[in-house]
Design a protein around this motif. Structure first.
Motif, PDB file in Angstrom:
ATOM      1  N   ALA A  34      49.700  25.595  32.374  1.00 53.59           N
ATOM      2  CA  ALA A  34      49.038  26.851  32.010  1.00 53.59           C
ATOM      3  C   ALA A  34      49.987  28.028  32.211  1.00 53.59           C
ATOM      4  O   ALA A  34      50.685  28.115  33.223  1.00 53.59           O
ATOM      5  N   LYS A  35      50.007  28.916  31.232  1.00 54.86           N
ATOM      6  CA  LYS A  35      50.810  30.139  31.313  1.00 54.86           C
ATOM      7  C   LYS A  35      49.971  31.318  30.848  1.00 54.86           C
ATOM      8  O   LYS A  35      49.161  31.184  29.932  1.00 54.86           O
ATOM      9  N   GLY A  36      50.175  32.459  31.477  1.00 53.91           N
ATOM     10  CA  GLY A  36      49.450  33.650  31.064  1.00 53.91           C
ATOM     11  C   GLY A  36      49.363  34.656  32.187  1.00 53.91           C
ATOM     12  O   GLY A  36      50.183  34.650  33.109  1.00 53.91           O
ATOM     13  N   TYR A  37      48.351  35.506  32.099  1.00 57.06           N
ATOM     14  CA  TYR A  37      48.195  36.597  33.048  1.00 57.06           C
ATOM     15  C   TYR A  37      46.796  36.561  33.664  1.00 57.06           C
ATOM     16  O   TYR A  37      45.841  36.047  33.060  1.00 57.06           O
ATOM     17  N   TRP A  38      46.675  37.114  34.843  1.00 56.51           N
ATOM     18  CA  TRP A  38      45.382  37.236  35.494  1.00 56.51           C
ATOM     19  C   TRP A  38      45.304  38.575  36.216  1.00 56.51           C
ATOM     20  O   TRP A  38      46.315  39.149  36.592  1.00 56.51           O
ATOM     21  N   ASP A  39      44.081  39.061  36.382  1.00 57.28           N
ATOM     22  CA  ASP A  39      43.847  40.349  37.027  1.00 57.28           C
ATOM     23  C   ASP A  39      43.368  40.159  38.460  1.00 57.28           C
ATOM     24  O   ASP A  39      42.650  39.198  38.766  1.00 57.28           O
ATOM     25  N   ASN A  40      43.759  41.090  39.328  1.00 55.75           N
ATOM     26  CA  ASN A  40      43.274  41.060  40.707  1.00 55.75           C
ATOM     27  C   ASN A  40      41.765  41.262  40.731  1.00 55.75           C
ATOM     28  O   ASN A  40      41.253  42.179  40.095  1.00 55.75           O
ATOM     29  N   PRO A  41      41.038  40.427  41.469  1.00 54.90           N
ATOM     30  CA  PRO A  41      39.593  40.655  41.610  1.00 54.90           C
ATOM     31  C   PRO A  41      39.339  41.905  42.441  1.00 54.90           C
ATOM     32  O   PRO A  41      40.243  42.439  43.080  1.00 54.90           O
ATOM     33  N   GLN A  42      38.109  42.367  42.412  1.00 54.91           N
ATOM     34  CA  GLN A  42      37.707  43.496  43.247  1.00 54.91           C
ATOM     35  C   GLN A  42      36.928  42.982  44.449  1.00 54.91           C
ATOM     36  O   GLN A  42      36.186  42.013  44.351  1.00 54.91           O
ATOM     37  N   LEU A  43      37.122  43.637  45.563  1.00 55.76           N
ATOM     38  CA  LEU A  43      36.471  43.225  46.802  1.00 55.76           C
ATOM     39  C   LEU A  43      35.059  43.790  46.890  1.00 55.76           C
ATOM     40  O   LEU A  43      34.774  44.873  46.372  1.00 55.76           O
ATOM     41  N   PRO A  44      34.156  43.074  47.578  1.00 57.70           N
ATOM     42  CA  PRO A  44      32.795  43.600  47.778  1.00 57.70           C
ATOM     43  C   PRO A  44      32.797  44.724  48.801  1.00 57.70           C
ATOM     44  O   PRO A  44      33.764  44.916  49.556  1.00 57.70           O
ATOM     45  N   ALA A  45      31.706  45.444  48.864  1.00 55.63           N
ATOM     46  CA  ALA A  45      31.621  46.622  49.730  1.00 55.63           C
ATOM     47  C   ALA A  45      31.829  46.290  51.199  1.00 55.63           C
ATOM     48  O   ALA A  45      32.462  47.049  51.935  1.00 55.63           O
ATOM     49  N   TRP A  46      31.288  45.126  51.643  1.00 52.54           N
ATOM     50  CA  TRP A  46      31.407  44.807  53.072  1.00 52.54           C
ATOM     51  C   TRP A  46      32.853  44.526  53.474  1.00 52.54           C
ATOM     52  O   TRP A  46      33.188  44.563  54.668  1.00 52.54           O
ATOM     53  N   ALA A  47      33.742  44.240  52.510  1.00 53.66           N
ATOM     54  CA  ALA A  47      35.140  43.925  52.810  1.00 53.66           C
ATOM     55  C   ALA A  47      36.051  45.134  52.622  1.00 53.66           C
ATOM     56  O   ALA A  47      37.263  44.985  52.472  1.00 53.66           O
ATOM     57  N   LEU A  48      35.478  46.328  52.599  1.00 51.85           N
ATOM     58  CA  LEU A  48      36.244  47.565  52.452  1.00 51.85           C
ATOM     59  C   LEU A  48      35.806  48.570  53.500  1.00 51.85           C
ATOM     60  O   LEU A  48      34.661  48.530  53.964  1.00 51.85           O
ATOM     61  N   PRO A  49      36.701  49.489  53.882  1.00 54.03           N
ATOM     62  CA  PRO A  49      36.282  50.557  54.803  1.00 54.03           C
ATOM     63  C   PRO A  49      35.183  51.392  54.158  1.00 54.03           C
ATOM     64  O   PRO A  49      35.105  51.503  52.939  1.00 54.03           O
ATOM     65  N   GLN A  50      34.338  51.982  54.954  1.00 53.37           N
ATOM     66  CA  GLN A  50      33.278  52.818  54.421  1.00 53.37           C
ATOM     67  C   GLN A  50      33.867  53.963  53.606  1.00 53.37           C
ATOM     68  O   GLN A  50      34.810  54.620  54.035  1.00 53.37           O
ATOM     69  N   GLY A  51      33.310  54.171  52.417  1.00 50.03           N
ATOM     70  CA  GLY A  51      33.785  55.243  51.549  1.00 50.03           C
ATOM     71  C   GLY A  51      34.987  54.891  50.716  1.00 50.03           C
ATOM     72  O   GLY A  51      35.461  55.712  49.928  1.00 50.03           O
ATOM     73  N   ASN A  52      35.490  53.658  50.822  1.00 53.17           N
ATOM     74  CA  ASN A  52      36.672  53.252  50.055  1.00 53.17           C
ATOM     75  C   ASN A  52      36.242  52.612  48.748  1.00 53.17           C
ATOM     76  O   ASN A  52      36.320  51.407  48.573  1.00 53.17           O
ATOM     77  N   ASN A  53      35.705  53.426  47.831  1.00 51.42           N
ATOM     78  CA  ASN A  53      35.315  52.949  46.499  1.00 51.42           C
ATOM     79  C   ASN A  53      34.294  51.825  46.570  1.00 51.42           C
ATOM     80  O   ASN A  53      34.259  50.943  45.738  1.00 51.42           O
ATOM     81  N   ALA A  54      33.462  51.872  47.597  1.00 54.18           N
ATOM     82  CA  ALA A  54      32.535  50.763  47.822  1.00 54.18           C
ATOM     83  C   ALA A  54      31.483  50.647  46.737  1.00 54.18           C
ATOM     84  O   ALA A  54      30.907  49.585  46.540  1.00 54.18           O
ATOM     85  N   ASN A  55      31.199  51.750  46.027  1.00 48.73           N
ATOM     86  CA  ASN A  55      30.146  51.720  45.017  1.00 48.73           C
ATOM     87  C   ASN A  55      30.616  51.181  43.680  1.00 48.73           C
ATOM     88  O   ASN A  55      29.822  50.973  42.781  1.00 48.73           O
ATOM     89  N   ASN A  56      31.929  50.942  43.537  1.00 49.35           N
ATOM     90  CA  ASN A  56      32.458  50.533  42.239  1.00 49.35           C
ATOM     91  C   ASN A  56      33.158  49.184  42.290  1.00 49.35           C
ATOM     92  O   ASN A  56      34.055  48.916  41.527  1.00 49.35           O
ATOM     93  N   VAL A  57      32.739  48.337  43.225  1.00 42.60           N
ATOM     94  CA  VAL A  57      33.410  47.050  43.377  1.00 42.60           C
ATOM     95  C   VAL A  57      32.506  45.927  42.941  1.00 42.60           C
ATOM     96  O   VAL A  57      31.282  46.021  42.974  1.00 42.60           O
TER      97      VAL A  57
END
Length: 320
Positions: A150-173
């Protein structure tokens, strides 16, 4: 070292989540599916972020790391921190094998990350389940897997709110799943709430919600337009629908419901099978839970798991 912190406060600071830009994703393995190649990726804290965390809590001269050879190509890393105003040193060790890419540097880096986990740094990332990403023509990261070709590209997933500091884009993950662990009930209230909300996801009610949900299920199954139209008309006799766009624009609410509930079981099966890479396990479980009702889903299970109807029947018979 930070003054005035209790042992509990120190552990909380060490274990605190990192911002998304301090997390790197690496491919664990590549799997070929009926919908193309997919990669299973794991999240790690960058070494720079680990160093900054120890600098913040113990000061630049209040901690150190050291390395030792381990086995043939492995590396052990020991991280030491000062306590009691510098009178006491505490050291924790862990190790890693050399990596395929930049083997020496990669081995040192991986060993330090594992050692940091002994202090609780980045340990929360182990609560994430395996994350599957599509391998496609364009994306953030390139991969060429020798084992699958397999060859190609992949995108980084986004983390859920509980795995981010408070206020760190938690509403858009995105909401990534959490690995369930026995014996841990209330250590992370945000994570527990997240798990409950996934488990009790309400059925779509408005027409827009239904159309979006149907599109999501169709994408999981990888249905083409011919298959979509065929399934829709199988569960809606004499519907008068002759094209896929008509399904979403002219289909009645009852017809959309019939179509949605027709493809939902197979899409859930495929999600589980892909996540666990265990088609037979999923079918065995369903055969025990649904008994005779399962037979009405055989055709859709065949589509979902990329097995023939005969193979599905054999698995069901074997599990009965």
């Amino acid at each position: 070292m930070q003054q005035g912190l209790t042992a509990q406060e120190m552990m909380e600071r060490l274990q605190a989540p990192f911002p998304a830009n301090d997390i790197e994703w690496r491919v664990n393995r590549v799997v070929k599916t009926s919908n193309g190649a997919k990669a299973i990726v794991l999240a790690y804290v960058t070494n720079r972020a680990i160093q900054a965390r120890f600098d913040e809590l113990f000061g630049p001269f209040g901690w150190k790391n050291e390395y030792k050879e381990w086995r043939d190509k492995g590396v052990l890393c020991g991280i030491s921190v000062t306590l009691d105003n510098g009178s006491t040193w505490v050291t924790k060790w862990d190790g890693a094998d050399a990596t395929n890419v930049e083997s020496t540097k990669g081995g040192f880096s991986a060993a330090m990350k594992r050692s940091a986990v002994q202090f609780g740094v980045g340990r929360y990332l182990y609560n994430l389940e395996e994350v599957w990403v599509d391998i496609k023509d364009r994306g953030q990261n390139y991969i060429a897997d020798n084992k699958t070709g397999a060859k190609g590209y992949w995108d980084n997933p986004q983390l859920p709110a509980w795995a981010l500091p408070q206020g760190n884009n938690a509403n858009n993950v995105a909401q990534l799943p959490v690995r369930q662990q026995q014996g841990k009930q209330a250590q992370q209230p945000q994570r527990q709430q997240q798990t409950q909300s996934n488990a009790t996801r309400q059925a779509p009610k408005t027409r827009e919600e239904k159309v979006n949900y149907i599109a999501e299920r169709e994408a999981i199954l990888g249905l083409n337009d011919i298959q979509k139209l065929k399934i829709f008309n199988q569960v809606n006799a004499n519907s008068g629908i002759t094209s896929v766009p008509d399904i979403y624009t002219n289909g009645t609410d009852i017809q959309l419901n019939n179509y949605m509930y027709a493809i939902k079981p197979a899409s859930i099966i495929k999600e589980l099978a892909a996540r666990n890479n265990m088609d037979e396990y999923v079918l065995n479980y369903l055969s025990g839970q649904m008994n005779k009702q399962l037979k009405s889903f055989i055709g859709l299970i065949s589509v979902a798991t990329n097995k023939t109807v005969k193979e599905v029947n054999e698995l069901i018979t074997k599990a009965s």
